[in-house]
Design a protein around this motif. Structure first.
Motif, PDB file in Angstrom:
ATOM      1  N   VAL A  46      30.164  38.101  36.943  1.00 43.52           N
ATOM      2  CA  VAL A  46      31.563  37.979  37.344  1.00 43.52           C
ATOM      3  C   VAL A  46      32.403  37.711  36.091  1.00 43.52           C
ATOM      4  N   ARG A  47      33.551  38.337  35.981  1.00 42.68           N
ATOM      5  CA  ARG A  47      34.445  38.085  34.848  1.00 42.68           C
ATOM      6  C   ARG A  47      35.027  36.679  34.947  1.00 42.68           C
ATOM      7  N   ALA A  48      35.121  35.968  33.794  1.00 43.08           N
ATOM      8  CA  ALA A  48      35.638  34.599  33.807  1.00 43.08           C
ATOM      9  C   ALA A  48      36.706  34.400  32.738  1.00 43.08           C
ATOM     10  N   VAL A  49      37.782  33.700  33.120  1.00 44.73           N
ATOM     11  CA  VAL A  49      38.843  33.301  32.203  1.00 44.73           C
ATOM     12  C   VAL A  49      38.951  31.782  32.268  1.00 44.73           C
ATOM     13  N   ILE A  50      38.991  31.138  31.102  1.00 45.98           N
ATOM     14  CA  ILE A  50      39.031  29.672  31.052  1.00 45.98           C
ATOM     15  C   ILE A  50      40.290  29.229  30.324  1.00 45.98           C
ATOM     16  N   VAL A  51      41.128  28.427  30.987  1.00 46.02           N
ATOM     17  CA  VAL A  51      42.307  27.845  30.350  1.00 46.02           C
ATOM     18  C   VAL A  51      41.912  26.465  29.829  1.00 46.02           C
ATOM     19  N   MET A  52      42.021  26.283  28.501  1.00 49.62           N
ATOM     20  CA  MET A  52      41.581  25.045  27.864  1.00 49.62           C
ATOM     21  C   MET A  52      42.722  24.434  27.057  1.00 49.62           C
TER      22      MET A  52
END
Length: 320
Positions: free
Chosen positions: A91-97
């Protein structure tokens, strides 16, 4: 509210992905009659407990939702958990950090194939950014703590403790947003209500304690919570779902100082198997330095929630 069957389902779902971490006895001073066992979640594939909830959440999504991709907001360990679970499930993942997240955590998350988006230090700021991107691109949000599937996944820690140490009397749990303590407390109180569940958090980010005392969610400003070295516990408030579980099942929450956290990290580093980041060491600090505020118990467990400490920070703590 999460129930015991939710946590047992999560345990089956994450089997073979997360590790059933063993308990280690921590040697106390001879004059201390108590016994303390450590639950080393630093030994998980990502070095922290967060893989449990993240995998349980993403694995529970429909095929259509998985195709949309997932997004989360995290200071580090949850982001790694989502990235790890997303890669395992394709699954594609985007992480806001936050831009001030430790470099080691940011690099580890990117190495797992996730796209990183950096924002300011406030936990509310990264949540708003994730919600904005989810709205724009259709991503499914995987919250770091305020979610029933996340709570159920983290609750598997409690089931494992009871399996390995059925006579445990007290469990100490680090508290940030409240996902782990919500799950652990639910698993424990619905299985063996006599066991005391105590949260531990930094004095500089004591919003969970304030919320429990006030009987409602209390939010702290970002400028205050970012002062603690325990970067994984810099949340400005616990989640509404987490608060309901904490209010119902948690016996108390105590706080520890920065010096006490530092000393706990130093003591745990004497064993390579229990090396802890500051956030992961707070439960041990609470056990060692808040004895007068804790229930009078003999058989205890403290959860090491993570071991992703910056090497230079560890050197400094050890005086190297």
């Amino acid at each position: 509210m999460v129930i015991l069957s939710d946590i047992r389902s999560a345990q089956n779902r994450i089997s073979g992905v997360s590790i059933h971490t063993p308990l280690f006895e921590f040697k106390l001073r001879a004059q201390d009659p108590r016994r303390l066992f450590l639950k080393p979640e630093n030994q998980q594939p990502i070095g922290a407990f967060k893989v449990r909830g993240a995998y349980n959440k993403i694995a529970s999504l429909s095929e259509a939702d998985r195709k949309r991709g997932v997004i989360t907001y995290s200071s580090g360990n949850h982001g790694q958990g989502v990235a790890y679970a997303a890669r395992a499930l394709e699954v594609r993942a985007v992480i806001v950090m936050p831009g001030n997240a430790p470099t080691t955590k940011r690099e580890a998350t990117a190495a797992l194939g996730a796209k990183i988006v950096l924002v300011g230090p406030g936990s509310a700021e990264r949540q708003l950014k994730a919600e904005e991107l989810a709205e724009r691109y259709g991503y499914v949000i995987v919250p770091p703590y305020n979610d029933e599937q996340i709570i159920a996944g983290q609750g598997t820690i409690g089931l494992e403790i009871l399996e390995d140490l059925p006579d445990v009397e007290m469990i100490l749990v680090p508290v940030g947003g409240g996902g782990m303590i919500s799950g652990v407390a639910t698993a424990i109180k619905l299985s063996k209500p006599s066991v005391k569940v105590i949260g531990v958090e930094p004095e500089l980010a004591a919003d969970a304690q304030a919320s429990l005392r006030a009987g409602k969610i209390v939010q702290f400003p970002a400028s205050e919570v970012t002062r603690t070295m325990a970067d994984g516990l810099r949340t400005q408030s616990i989640g509404p779902i987490n608060f309901e579980h904490i209010h119902r099942y948690v016996d108390d929450i105590v706080t520890v100082t920065e010096d006490e956290i530092r000393e706990a990290v130093r003591l745990l580093a004497s064993n390579p198997l229990t090396v802890a980041e500051p956030s992961g060491a707070v439960a041990v600090a609470g056990f060692l330095f808040r004895r007068d505020q804790l229930p009078k118990t003999k058989l205890n467990v403290a959860i090491i929630s993570g071991g992703n400490i910056d090497p230079e920070m560890l050197k400094e703590f050890l005086g190297l």
